[in-house]
Design an enzyme around this catalytic site. Structure first.
Site, PDB file in Angstrom:
ATOM      1  N   HIS A 208       5.192  -6.654 -11.123  1.00 50.09           N
ATOM      2  CA  HIS A 208       6.439  -5.978 -11.504  1.00 50.09           C
ATOM      3  C   HIS A 208       7.342  -5.626 -10.315  1.00 50.09           C
ATOM      4  O   HIS A 208       7.698  -4.474 -10.065  1.00 50.09           O
ATOM      5  CB  HIS A 208       6.259  -4.797 -12.453  1.00 50.09           C
ATOM      6  CG  HIS A 208       5.103  -3.879 -12.222  1.00 50.09           C
ATOM      7  ND1 HIS A 208       4.885  -3.246 -11.046  1.00 50.09           N
ATOM      8  CD2 HIS A 208       4.123  -3.457 -13.057  1.00 50.09           C
ATOM      9  CE1 HIS A 208       3.825  -2.475 -11.151  1.00 50.09           C
ATOM     10  NE2 HIS A 208       3.330  -2.603 -12.363  1.00 50.09           N
TER      11      HIS A 208
ATOM     12  N   HIS B 198      -7.216   3.689 -17.983  1.00 48.95           N
ATOM     13  CA  HIS B 198      -5.781   3.416 -17.849  1.00 48.95           C
ATOM     14  C   HIS B 198      -5.399   2.279 -18.805  1.00 48.95           C
ATOM     15  O   HIS B 198      -6.095   1.272 -18.878  1.00 48.95           O
ATOM     16  CB  HIS B 198      -5.480   3.029 -16.400  1.00 48.95           C
ATOM     17  CG  HIS B 198      -4.047   2.777 -16.083  1.00 48.95           C
ATOM     18  ND1 HIS B 198      -3.005   3.278 -16.839  1.00 48.95           N
ATOM     19  CD2 HIS B 198      -3.460   2.076 -15.077  1.00 48.95           C
ATOM     20  CE1 HIS B 198      -1.860   2.895 -16.310  1.00 48.95           C
ATOM     21  NE2 HIS B 198      -2.108   2.159 -15.245  1.00 48.95           N
TER      22      HIS B 198
ATOM     23  N   GLU C  59      -2.436   0.508 -18.833  1.00 47.34           N
ATOM     24  CA  GLU C  59      -1.575  -0.600 -18.402  1.00 47.34           C
ATOM     25  C   GLU C  59      -2.362  -1.901 -18.556  1.00 47.34           C
ATOM     26  O   GLU C  59      -3.580  -1.959 -18.347  1.00 47.34           O
ATOM     27  CB  GLU C  59      -1.083  -0.418 -16.953  1.00 47.34           C
ATOM     28  CG  GLU C  59       0.010  -1.442 -16.635  1.00 47.34           C
ATOM     29  CD  GLU C  59       0.813  -1.160 -15.362  1.00 47.34           C
ATOM     30  OE1 GLU C  59       0.449  -0.248 -14.593  1.00 47.34           O
ATOM     31  OE2 GLU C  59       1.812  -1.876 -15.148  1.00 47.34           O
TER      32      GLU C  59
ATOM     33  N   ASP D 219      -2.922  -4.623 -17.101  1.00 48.38           N
ATOM     34  CA  ASP D 219      -3.791  -5.283 -16.118  1.00 48.38           C
ATOM     35  C   ASP D 219      -5.226  -4.765 -16.244  1.00 48.38           C
ATOM     36  O   ASP D 219      -6.155  -5.383 -15.737  1.00 48.38           O
ATOM     37  CB  ASP D 219      -3.267  -5.121 -14.685  1.00 48.38           C
ATOM     38  CG  ASP D 219      -2.857  -3.705 -14.329  1.00 48.38           C
ATOM     39  OD1 ASP D 219      -2.484  -2.939 -15.228  1.00 48.38           O
ATOM     40  OD2 ASP D 219      -2.893  -3.367 -13.135  1.00 48.38           O
TER      41      ASP D 219
ATOM     42  N   HIS E 182      -1.310   6.189 -12.827  1.00 40.34           N
ATOM     43  CA  HIS E 182       0.033   5.699 -12.652  1.00 40.34           C
ATOM     44  C   HIS E 182       0.897   5.822 -13.899  1.00 40.34           C
ATOM     45  O   HIS E 182       2.124   5.716 -13.834  1.00 40.34           O
ATOM     46  CB  HIS E 182      -0.123   4.237 -12.191  1.00 40.34           C
ATOM     47  CG  HIS E 182       0.981   3.320 -12.280  1.00 40.34           C
ATOM     48  ND1 HIS E 182       0.893   2.073 -12.829  1.00 40.34           N
ATOM     49  CD2 HIS E 182       2.265   3.460 -11.860  1.00 40.34           C
ATOM     50  CE1 HIS E 182       2.046   1.461 -12.728  1.00 40.34           C
ATOM     51  NE2 HIS E 182       2.887   2.263 -12.158  1.00 40.34           N
TER      52      HIS E 182
ATOM     53  N   ASP F  71      -6.040   3.421 -10.934  1.00 43.98           N
ATOM     54  CA  ASP F  71      -5.072   2.839  -9.995  1.00 43.98           C
ATOM     55  C   ASP F  71      -5.088   3.537  -8.618  1.00 43.98           C
ATOM     56  O   ASP F  71      -4.677   2.943  -7.612  1.00 43.98           O
ATOM     57  CB  ASP F  71      -3.645   2.950 -10.552  1.00 43.98           C
ATOM     58  CG  ASP F  71      -3.276   1.781 -11.451  1.00 43.98           C
ATOM     59  OD1 ASP F  71      -3.960   0.741 -11.406  1.00 43.98           O
ATOM     60  OD2 ASP F  71      -2.287   1.912 -12.195  1.00 43.98           O
TER      61      ASP F  71
ATOM     62  N   TYR G 292       0.624  -0.547  -1.312  1.00 47.22           N
ATOM     63  CA  TYR G 292       0.356  -0.156  -2.701  1.00 47.22           C
ATOM     64  C   TYR G 292       0.917   1.249  -2.953  1.00 47.22           C
ATOM     65  O   TYR G 292       1.589   1.498  -3.950  1.00 47.22           O
ATOM     66  CB  TYR G 292      -1.157  -0.198  -2.902  1.00 47.22           C
ATOM     67  CG  TYR G 292      -1.673   0.045  -4.284  1.00 47.22           C
ATOM     68  CD1 TYR G 292      -2.007  -1.017  -5.126  1.00 47.22           C
ATOM     69  CD2 TYR G 292      -1.882   1.336  -4.756  1.00 47.22           C
ATOM     70  CE1 TYR G 292      -2.519  -0.785  -6.385  1.00 47.22           C
ATOM     71  CE2 TYR G 292      -2.390   1.572  -6.013  1.00 47.22           C
ATOM     72  CZ  TYR G 292      -2.712   0.503  -6.825  1.00 47.22           C
ATOM     73  OH  TYR G 292      -3.225   0.736  -8.078  1.00 47.22           O
TER      74      TYR G 292
HETATM   75 FE1  FEO Z   1      -1.013   0.939 -13.600  1.00 40.04          FE
HETATM   76 FE2  FEO Z   1      -3.223  -1.339 -12.238  1.00 40.04          FE
HETATM   77  O1  FEO Z   1      -2.128  -0.557 -13.553  1.00 40.04           O
END
Ligand code: FEO
Length: 407
Positions: free
Chosen positions: A24, A78, A80, A82, A145, A164, A192
């Site tokens: 992203h 999490h 998200e 991924d 995150h 994350d 990161y």
């Molecule tokens: Fe916020 Fe690695 O995803």
């Protein structure tokens, strides 16, 4: 890659993504990993999954330890994608007794996958889940995150599964910090932080305080991306303390785009002025450097000097891109200035200055505009601009206010 035992009866079972190059908007020239962890006890728990295209890597990796159907609990730290992309497949395959998640995690899982019927087991900060000999204690980490994020701590192993947090986008066949070059590892961790967590710095500081208050004894941090911190987990915690405080060094970045090298000449002159006052600097041409690499340098820079020629009554699109990206990441405590060449209208410097003020960057003046090509006296003014910025940055170091000066 096969499973790796990271603690007794705790296995890394994730996937390596050597080929991802954009996360992203964040450039990932060295790929990344999606880390998942399998804890073997009276109850068998899987912590997080992987991005959907890697679900077979995950299932194959788990299959080298146990039949995946034996997993009892799926913990979703999490949502998200991924990390949760393979959740629907895993739930289908495993039929877990519990899908463990935070309150926001349950909402996010339903919003993503439309499944009200999964056996959700919602946990909040401080709640625990007994696996047998091992216990899992949960810590919600909202916005680190996403709103749903949480970490899982196993006190018997002094192990923090940090989601994350403390990650790096770096695909390697090694799994531990002590197996790779430390400066490269911290470089990836800094990138990161600068590109994913910087805007949440106040929350990072609260989290670290909370972890200290809770008295968590940590001797390993296992994030959902990159290498596991087993040699010196305190080192990455200290780095997060420094980055979240937005501590800067005696360093400036000069970031510019150029059409016919006029603005580039000005950038070099600004750099000369910065250095002459004792501030180290790096020069970044926006056509040659990715925004996410630039943000990594911004992280610990005290001064930002931004340049663009005027094009179509505005700034170069690369500069607009950087400013938009940087604004979202909310760097704080910087001083700076703008500069650029122009032909007839010359709006770019004013627009960049306005954007910098909008980010609470202390400007040393209204910046410098040069018509067409800079002459010697113009370059001298750019050198002086660099000096002013350096003095303001170093004055800030001494506790003084940035100098305000025209140009
Ligand atoms: Fe916020 Fe690695 O995803």
């Amino acid at each position: 890659m096969g499973p790796v035992e990271i603690k007794r009866d705790v296995y890394w079972v994730g996937a390596l993504d050597w080929n991802i190059r954009d996360f992203h908007g964040y450039s990932t020239p060295n790929g990344t990993t999606y880390n998942a962890y399998l804890v073997m006890d009276e109850k068998i728990a899987l912590f997080d999954t992987v991005k959907k295209p890697f679900k077979n890597d995950l299932i194959d990796c788990i299959g080298k330890i146990i039949d995946p159907g034996r997993i009892d609990y799926l913990v979703v730290n999490h949502v998200e994608m991924d990390h949760s992309g393979a959740v629907p497949d895993i739930v289908e395959l495993v039929r877990p007794e519990k899908v463990v998640c935070s309150p926001m995690g349950k909402k996010a899982l339903i919003d993503h996958y439309g499944r009200q019927d999964w056996p959700y087991h919602v946990v909040e900060t401080g709640q625990t889940l007994k696996l047998g000999k091992k216990t899992v204690s949960f810590l919600e980490t909202r916005m680190l995150h996403w709103p749903d994020s949480m970490m899982s701590y196993i006190p018997e192993d002094k192990l923090l599964l940090s989601s994350d947090g403390f990650g790096q986008h770096w695909a390697t066949s090694q799994r531990f910090d002590d197996e790779v070059d430390a400066s490269r590892l911290f470089g990836h961790a800094a990138k990161y932080y600068a590109n994913i967590l910087l805007l949440f710095s106040p929350l990072v500081r609260k989290l670290i305080t909370k972890v200290v208050e809770m008295g968590l004894d940590i001797d390993m941090i296992a994030p959902d991306h990159g290498l596991i911190w087993r040699k010196d987990p305190g080192g990455i915690i200290q780095a997060y303390q420094k980055w979240s405080a937005q501590e800067s060094g005696r360093k400036a970045v000069v970031i510019y785009d150029t059409m016919w090298q006029a603005t580039e000449s000005m950038a070099k002159a600004v750099g000369e002025g910065l250095k002459s006052e004792g501030l180290d600097f790096k020069l970044f041409n926006l056509k040659l450097n990715h925004r996410s690499d630039i943000m990594t340098e911004v992280l610990d820079s005290r001064a930002l000097v931004l340049g663009s020629p005027t094009i179509n009554n505005g700034m170069m699109p690369t500069m607009a891109d950087l400013l938009s990206y940087m604004k979202g990441l909310r760097p704080t405590g910087k001083v700076g200035a703008a500069f650029g060449s122009y032909g007839w209208s010359g709006e770019a410097v004013k627009l960049i200055s306005e954007a910098m003020r909008g980010m609470d960057i202390d400007l040393v003046g209204e910046g410098i505009r040069v018509k067409y090509s800079p002459q010697k006296e113009d370059l001298d003014r750019c050198v002086e601009l660099g000096r002013q910025v350096a003095r303001a940055a170093l004055g800030q170091e001494a506790g003084g206010l940035p100098a305000k000066a025209g140009s």
